[in-house]
Enzyme design. Structure first.
Site, short mmCIF file in Angstrom:
data_model
loop_
_atom_site.label_atom_id
_atom_site.label_comp_id
_atom_site.label_asym_id
_atom_site.label_seq_id
_atom_site.Cartn_x
_atom_site.Cartn_y
_atom_site.Cartn_z
N GLY A 43 44.71 -1.46 55.35
CA GLY A 43 45.26 -0.64 54.17
C GLY A 43 46.56 -0.93 53.67
O GLY A 43 46.89 -2.18 53.46
N CYS A 89 44.23 -6.72 59.66
CA CYS A 89 45.24 -7.02 58.38
C CYS A 89 46.30 -5.91 58.42
O CYS A 89 47.06 -6.14 59.55
CB CYS A 89 44.37 -6.68 56.80
SG CYS A 89 45.17 -6.95 55.24
N TYR A 90 46.59 -4.64 58.14
CA TYR A 90 47.72 -4.22 58.09
C TYR A 90 47.57 -3.39 59.18
O TYR A 90 48.94 -2.80 59.85
CB TYR A 90 47.85 -2.22 57.16
CG TYR A 90 48.78 -1.39 57.43
CD1 TYR A 90 49.48 -1.19 56.49
CD2 TYR A 90 49.11 -0.13 58.50
CE1 TYR A 90 50.84 -0.67 56.79
CE2 TYR A 90 49.43 0.57 58.13
CZ TYR A 90 50.93 0.24 57.82
OH TYR A 90 51.76 1.15 57.51
N HIS A 144 39.31 -9.98 56.89
CA HIS A 144 38.45 -9.09 57.05
C HIS A 144 36.94 -8.99 57.65
O HIS A 144 36.88 -9.56 56.81
CB HIS A 144 38.27 -8.22 55.83
CG HIS A 144 39.46 -6.97 55.57
ND1 HIS A 144 39.94 -6.05 56.00
CD2 HIS A 144 40.56 -7.78 54.19
CE1 HIS A 144 40.75 -5.75 54.85
NE2 HIS A 144 42.05 -6.42 54.23
N GLU A 156 34.89 -7.43 58.83
CA GLU A 156 33.88 -6.44 58.16
C GLU A 156 33.32 -6.55 56.64
O GLU A 156 32.35 -5.76 56.74
CB GLU A 156 34.98 -4.51 58.31
CG GLU A 156 35.52 -4.50 56.67
CD GLU A 156 36.90 -5.23 57.38
OE1 GLU A 156 36.85 -5.87 57.93
OE2 GLU A 156 38.28 -4.42 56.70
N ASP A 174 17.79 13.14 52.46
CA ASP A 174 18.39 13.43 53.05
C ASP A 174 17.75 14.87 53.50
O ASP A 174 18.14 15.63 55.10
CB ASP A 174 20.15 13.74 52.58
CG ASP A 174 20.47 12.73 52.51
OD1 ASP A 174 20.32 11.42 52.82
OD2 ASP A 174 21.73 12.53 52.05
N LYS A 191 23.75 6.72 55.54
CA LYS A 191 22.57 6.75 54.50
C LYS A 191 21.94 5.83 55.13
O LYS A 191 20.74 6.09 55.47
CB LYS A 191 23.42 6.39 52.86
CG LYS A 191 21.73 6.73 52.38
CD LYS A 191 22.07 8.18 52.09
CE LYS A 191 20.44 7.97 51.04
NZ LYS A 191 20.71 9.37 50.43
#
Ligand code: XMP
Length: 522
Positions: free
Chosen positions: A55, A82-83, A173, A175, A231, A378
């Site tokens: 964050g 991290c945060y 990170h 991710e 969608d 998506k």
């Protein structure tokens, strides 16, 4: 839902949707919830592990995002990123400080203690692990019970662990793609540390959704606004599987569609798949409202409003015929829309974002909303589409904006211009497909310019329209670069358009990136 679940507490990092995607890609269900989610809600969600995201705040800032102390008593493994790692450290008695230098970009992490979480991220424990750092503050004293598992030149505490309490922290990170094997690291945390089995697959999603939809809807009817985009097509196939012909699909032909689109939709979805599809021909209504309007934003507003009116009228007609049998309105809302509407900074927690294409449906419709894709990203919607048997061509199709050719004809929209643009666009896309490069391009289309230019055809002077071609490569449509076609390809498309489309004597190619340009011209 009986799957093993991971909870990601959102502290506002720009990367946190990626954490959820990485975990779900490995067939583990997870949800992103705001950091202020109550302990009762967390207990009810019953996660097998919790991840604190990164964050933008400093843990020592006034009112910085915090979590209840009881979270550490739940007994489930926790990973702070991290945060998240800094918050764990501060709350459990360690120290975090503002660092003089911010660390941003690649860093090499050296492993100090051979822990099982490193098993798959490096070949050899003495190899450095390339990771992506992005932080200002840093941990300077560990909380009691924590060990340093790895460090980098600038970060003495790059990976930490409290073995007894099963709590991990990483300053980088995992991710983001830049971190080598970051996805494998997260997969290892959720499967080996938290014990998730990885049983969340499209097939299980379909089965559970069908059950859920049936129990929610019973034998009442559902209406779905069907655009033919991914969608709404996936939502329709899923709902059809659940309620059969009690699903009524409304397809509005606004006169601003691509060449032969309406017939293709009817053929693919009504004839071949057997969708209960009502086609509303509203082209004249749209075009007459757009008459004389040149301003792009006004055009968008008019198209959005007429769509709602037409849709509303059609629903009234259906309600008159079916009476109270119709109780539900389905929407193709997907997970990023839901997450965006739940602000990490304390916004209202349950606002459903109105459909982008239609600018929101009237509240007085008195139909209950069903959103079968609300938990999916998506790429998950695409995978689900494949599992539901949707043709690959439909799944991988370039996006088409809700206002359609209305924003691709610059200036006033007329039927004549729509017809010219449709033909030119079809030739362009057709040639792209023939060249085998359709899937390399994020979006391609033709634009009708509001100028006429002089030309010569045969021996005759012409004064005709200009078509611009636009094709971009993009990952997220937020930034984009123009596609570097071979000159021969452009020559072929230009010759075909000028020869085959009456009313066009010039073709140009748009070589602007986004930013500063946008993908569409209006
Ligand atoms: P821009 O032009 O903003 O487009 O770079 C980014 C993406 O959004 C699509 N787009 C729209 N889609 N209604 C939509 O449903 C709209 O009003 C609209 N405007 C742009 C565009 O086609 C591209 O994929």
């Amino acid at each position: 839902m009986n799957h093993d679940k991971i909870l990601i507490l959102d502290f506002g990092s720009q990367y946190n949707q990626l954490i959820a995607r990485r975990i779900r890609e490995n067939s583990v269900y997870c949800e992103l919830k705001p950091y202020y989610t109550s302990i009762e809600e967390i207990k009810e969600f019953d996660p097998k592990g919790i991840i604190f995201s990164g964050g933008p705040n400093s843990v020592y800032a006034l009112n910085s995002p915090d979590v209840p102390d009881e979270i550490f008593q739940l007994g489930v493994p926790i990973l702070g990123i991290c945060y998240g790692m800094q918050l764990i450290t501060k709350k459990l008695g360690g120290k975090v400080e503002r660092s003089d230098e911010q660390e941003f970009g690649f860093a090499e992490v050296n492993i100090d203690i051979d822990d099982s979480i490193f098993n798959k991220v490096v070949n050899n424990i003495s190899d450095p692990w390339k990771v992506w750092m992005s932080h200002g503050d840093k941990v300077v004293t560990l909380a009691e019970g924590f060990d340093v598992l790895a460090h980098s030149d600038n970060t003495p505490f790059a990976v930490i662990k409290n073995t007894e309490r099963n709590i991990y922290g990483v300053q980088f990170h995992p991710e983001v793609e830049h971190t080598e094997n970051g996805s494998i690291f997260l997969d290892d945390f959720v499967k080996n540390i938290c014990g998730c089995s990885g049983d969340w697959t499209p097939a299980s999603f379909i089965e559970e959704s069908i059950e859920k939809i049936r129990s929610e809807v019973g034998n009442k009817k559902i209406i779905l606004g069907f655009s033919g985009g991914v969608d709404s097509a996936v939502a329709a196939l899923l709902l059809k599987k659940a309620v059969g012909n009690n699903l009524i699909n409304i397809f509005v032909d606004n006169g601003l569609l691509r060449l032969d689109e309406r017939n293709k939709v009817v053929d693919k979805f009504k004839e071949k798949i057997g969708l209960n599809l009502i086609v509303v021909d509203a082209a004249e209504r749209f075009l007459s409202e757009l008459k004389g309007v040149e301003d792009p934003e006004r055009k968008r507003k008019i198209i959005g409003k007429v769509f709602i009116d037409v849709f509303h009228d059609e629903i009234d007609t259906i309600l008159e015929k079916e009476g109270h049998a119709v109780e539900f309105l389905a929407q193709g809302t997907i997970y990023p829309d839901v997450i965006e509407s739940v602000s990490a900074k304390g916004g209202p927690s349950d606002t459903i974002k109105s459909h982008h294409n239609v600018g929101g449906l009237p509240e007085d419709m008195k139909l209950k909303v069903v959103e079968p894709l609300r938990d999916l990203f998506k790429d998950e919607v695409r995978r689900l589409g494949k599992a539901l048997g949707l043709h690959e061509h439909m799944i991988d199709r370039h996006p088409f904006p809700g206002p359609g050719l209305g924003v691709r004809i610059l200036g006033e929209v007329t039927k004549e211009k729509c017809d010219i643009l449709r033909k030119a666009d079809d030739i362009f896309i057709n040639e792209i497909e023939k060249a085998g490069i359709y899937n390399e391009i994020g979006q391609a289309f033709a634009v009708f310019l509001p100028v006429k230019t002089v030309g010569v055809m045969g021996d005759v002077r012409t004064y005709d329209n200009v078509i611009a071609l636009r094709a971009v490569r993009t990952i997220d449509f937020m930034t984009a670069d123009w596609y570097p076609f071979e000159h021969n390809f452009l020559a072929k498309v230009s010759t075909r358009i000028i020869n085959e489309v009456r009313g066009v004597n010039r073709v140009v190619y748009d070589i602007s990136s986004k930013p500063p340009g946008t993908i569409e011209w209006e």
